[in-house]
Design a protein around this motif. Structure first.
Motif, PDB file in Angstrom:
ATOM      1  N   GLY A   1      -0.293  -5.089  -7.740  1.00  0.00           N
ATOM      2  CA  GLY A   1       0.202  -6.431  -7.444  1.00  0.00           C
ATOM      3  C   GLY A   1      -0.816  -7.316  -6.750  1.00  0.00           C
ATOM      4  O   GLY A   1      -0.498  -8.006  -5.783  1.00  0.00           O
TER       5      GLY A   1
ATOM      6  N   PRO B   1       1.967  -4.166  -2.826  1.00  0.00           N
ATOM      7  CA  PRO B   1       2.481  -5.542  -2.838  1.00  0.00           C
ATOM      8  C   PRO B   1       3.487  -5.773  -3.973  1.00  0.00           C
ATOM      9  O   PRO B   1       4.454  -6.525  -3.791  1.00  0.00           O
ATOM     10  CB  PRO B   1       1.219  -6.392  -3.072  1.00  0.00           C
TER      11      PRO B   1
ATOM     12  N   VAL C   1       5.722  -3.741  -5.085  1.00  0.00           N
ATOM     13  CA  VAL C   1       7.036  -3.235  -4.663  1.00  0.00           C
ATOM     14  C   VAL C   1       7.695  -4.244  -3.718  1.00  0.00           C
ATOM     15  O   VAL C   1       8.880  -4.560  -3.844  1.00  0.00           O
ATOM     16  CB  VAL C   1       6.898  -1.841  -4.003  1.00  0.00           C
ATOM     17  N   ALA C   2       6.893  -4.808  -2.802  1.00  0.00           N
ATOM     18  CA  ALA C   2       7.436  -5.784  -1.847  1.00  0.00           C
ATOM     19  C   ALA C   2       7.958  -7.025  -2.555  1.00  0.00           C
ATOM     20  O   ALA C   2       8.913  -7.648  -2.110  1.00  0.00           O
ATOM     21  CB  ALA C   2       6.351  -6.166  -0.839  1.00  0.00           C
ATOM     22  N   LYS C   3       7.327  -7.386  -3.670  1.00  0.00           N
ATOM     23  CA  LYS C   3       7.716  -8.611  -4.364  1.00  0.00           C
ATOM     24  C   LYS C   3       8.754  -8.366  -5.451  1.00  0.00           C
ATOM     25  O   LYS C   3       9.235  -9.309  -6.081  1.00  0.00           O
ATOM     26  CB  LYS C   3       6.483  -9.286  -4.963  1.00  0.00           C
ATOM     27  N   ALA C   4       9.111  -7.101  -5.687  1.00  0.00           N
ATOM     28  CA  ALA C   4      10.042  -6.773  -6.760  1.00  0.00           C
ATOM     29  C   ALA C   4      11.488  -6.957  -6.310  1.00  0.00           C
ATOM     30  O   ALA C   4      11.779  -7.062  -5.112  1.00  0.00           O
ATOM     31  CB  ALA C   4       9.816  -5.328  -7.208  1.00  0.00           C
TER      32      ALA C   4
ATOM     33  N   TYR D   1      13.787  -4.759  -7.780  1.00  0.00           N
ATOM     34  CA  TYR D   1      14.170  -3.346  -7.822  1.00  0.00           C
ATOM     35  C   TYR D   1      12.896  -2.515  -7.858  1.00  0.00           C
ATOM     36  O   TYR D   1      11.881  -2.958  -8.405  1.00  0.00           O
ATOM     37  CB  TYR D   1      14.979  -3.031  -9.083  1.00  0.00           C
ATOM     38  N   ALA D   2      12.976  -1.302  -7.292  1.00  0.00           N
ATOM     39  CA  ALA D   2      11.799  -0.440  -7.359  1.00  0.00           C
ATOM     40  C   ALA D   2      12.213   1.015  -7.486  1.00  0.00           C
ATOM     41  O   ALA D   2      13.247   1.434  -6.961  1.00  0.00           O
ATOM     42  CB  ALA D   2      10.935  -0.635  -6.121  1.00  0.00           C
TER      43      ALA D   2
END
Lengths: 324, 256
Positions: free
Chosen positions: A270, A294, A296-299, A301-302
């Motif tokens: 990301g 990053p 994951v932070a902006k998603a 769902y992860a």
């Protein structure tokens, strides 16, 4: 008055130009001046009504037998002649490839500064503009000098908005004095788009792969997932730099901007250059081994884990649901 | 054939940008630097042109003394010669930058070393001005094809292609000419170890450029507002697959 260049390809308007018209209309309202549009080539004549619908009170139609197809310097000369004739306080283009290119030629011809990809304009002297840097990951506030002020409007800085009471626009036709020099660069041929594939900018689902995919062969499972979901594959820059996938699949600042309903980002950390390419995705599902990435932070769902184990399991599960 | 390629040193930004307290620069204390991506491809294109047609290649940058690093990267890829238009590191606006490049091109021309091709990146990764190559072309009276994804030189002419609506537009111009390159035109090579060693020893021509023109002046930088939502962790490893499919069904992507 504010002058907006309405860009078109052989008569087909670029939607970003309608945003530029809307941006220009609001700027004109604040400065209490009218908005005019410039259309280049006789093929653009039917776009006069469209320009009026988006707020132009007058249309300058520039026609010349040598303006049959796109020629950046000739388009710029056309704009310059309208500028000479009507002395606008600002000229706006769309922040598209052509818009930025033509406005850069206009600026070079007039010998004035040009601010590319503006999202806000404060119309005082000099203008204070806010413009995109790093493809939109960073903003710059800058002073823009010169008469007229030359700028382009960043894609999606505003939504295109029709005006409620658009009248019949006054159309002023002008024939520019084009030199051979202005026509040295012009479209002399075309190859058309290949049919059949889901195109990346229009795909409803994009399955993205990054370094975490591990190899060129690793993309087979992403292809399968994309095809199950009626989507297509996109990749991060590192993947094309490694030669795993072609550049045409690259999502990001120097690749393609996507706007799917769902972006499934597999093994992509990301970086900001990637995020500007996928920020228009409605939903992001990240599959990554690193919960601190990053992406994951902006998603929305992860799934934390190795995509090489997760993706095959998801494929199996989707097939079950489809067979349901 | 003589080819000039102009590059820009930019920070390798990674996952997020932090600004200096005065909001004038990106905080680069913990960052490396690189050649802006489109320009890296322009360097590769220049090297390939000289490999195919013979001649000389020159890489040029305008920037601080440490931009020497990016010039050496280009030399390591196979460029013959490097010019550093050395500044104090503060940004020059597009007009001033283009004028400084024009000065170099004209002085080479006066010395009998005119360029046949001048290659630029379509836009720098950081400032994204979309205009340096076009301005240089205009002052020199040369044609400029921007945004190109393919370039072929035949005799005294060049055929360039660019992408448009999924297809390609084809342009043909006679040389000398300016081209603004987009990433994807080629896949830049990794410099070889001997290439790197050779590049280390090469002289960098340092010139202190005269600053002329301006009109676009940075006031400050700011970070865009982030629309930070909460991420929903669906689970770890393959066991999360059923929950992934639930989400796909909820979003209407897989029929439920």
């Amino acid at each position: 008055m504010i002058l907006a260049l309405v860009e078109h390809d052989r008569g087909k308007p670029n939607p970003l130009s309608l945003e530029a018209l809307t941006f220009g209309r609001r700027l004109a309202e604040r400065a209490d001046v009218p908005l005019h549009a410039v259309l280049i080539g006789s093929e653009a004549r039917p776009l006069a009504d469209l320009s009026a619908a988006y707020g132009a009170s007058m249309v300058h139609l520039v026609t010349h037998e040598r303006l049959a197809d796109f020629a950046p310097a000739a388009w710029a000369q056309s704009v310059v002649e309208v500028v000479d004739a009507v002395a606008p306080e600002a000229v706006l283009g769309a922040g598209s490839d052509r818009g930025n290119e033509v406005m850069a030629h206009v600026a070079a011809k007039i010998g004035l500064a040009m601010a590319a990809n503006c999202v806000e304009v404060e119309p005082r002297e000099p203008y204070v503009v806010t413009r995109l840097r790093w493809g939109g990951s960073l903003l710059e506030e800058a002073r823009l000098e010169g008469v007229p002020k030359l700028l382009t409007v960043a894609p999606h800085a505003v939504a295109a908005e029709e005006v409620s009471a658009a009248g019949e626009p006054a159309v002023e036709t002008l024939t520019p004095a084009l030199e051979d020099e202005d026509l040295r660069v012009r479209v002399m041929g075309r190859t058309e788009a290949a049919e059949g594939r889901v195109s990346l900018p229009e795909a409803r689902v994009v399955v993205g792969g990054g370094r975490g995919v591990g190899s060129a062969d690793g993309f087979a499972m992403l292809e399968e997932l994309a095809s199950l979901l009626g989507g297509t594959v996109g990749v991060s820059r590192v993947v094309t730099s490694l030669g795993w996938r072609p550049h045409a699949e690259q999502v990001g600042q120097t690749g393609t901007r996507i706007a799917p309903d769902l972006y499934i980002a597999c093994g992509i950390s990301g970086a900001i250059q990637h995020m500007v390419g996928c920020k228009a995705a409605k939903q992001i599902l990240a599959i990554n081994t690193d919960p601190e990435a990053p992406m994951v932070a902006k998603a929305d769902y992860a799934v934390i884990g190795d995509l090489r184990a997760v993706v095959p399991a998801v494929i199996t599960e989707i097939k079950k649901a489809l067979d349901g | 054939m003589n080819v000039l390629v102009c590059v820009k040193r930019v920070p390798a930004t990674g996952g997020r940008i932090t600004l200096t307290p005065d909001e004038q620069e990106i905080d680069t204390r913990f960052l490396g630097f690189t050649v802006s991506p489109h320009e890296e491809c322009a360097v590769e294109e220049a090297v390939r042109l000289i490999e195919a047609h013979g001649g000389t290649s020159v890489v040029l940058t305008l920037g601080p003394s440490v931009a020497e690093e990016q010039l050496r990267d280009a030399l390591a890829m196979g460029i013959g010669e490097a010019i550093l238009l050395q500044t104090d590191g503060r940004e020059w606006d597009p007009i001033a930058t283009a004028n400084a490049i024009v000065d170099v091109v004209r002085s080479r021309e006066a010395a009998g070393m005119a360029f046949d091709l001048l290659l630029f990146g379509n836009e720098a990764a950081d400032t994204g001005d979309y205009q340096i190559g076009i301005r240089v072309a205009h002052v020199l009276g040369l044609p400029c094809v921007a945004g190109i994804k393919a370039l072929e030189v035949r005799g005294g002419a060049a055929v360039a292609q660019r992408e448009a609506d999924g297809g390609r537009e084809i342009f043909e111009v006679s040389l000398p000419a300016v081209f603004a390159v987009k990433e994807g035109i080629n896949l830049p090579r990794y410099p070889s170890v001997p290439g790197r060693l050779k590049a280390k020893k090469k002289e960098i021509h340092r010139i202190v450029p005269e600053k002329r023109g301006g009109g676009l002046e940075k006031v400050r930088l700011k970070l865009p507002e982030e629309q930070q939502g909460e991420v929903e962790i669906l689970g770890s490893g393959p066991e999360a697959a059923p929950r992934v499919v639930e989400v796909l069904q909820r979003l209407g992507i897989v029929p439920s």
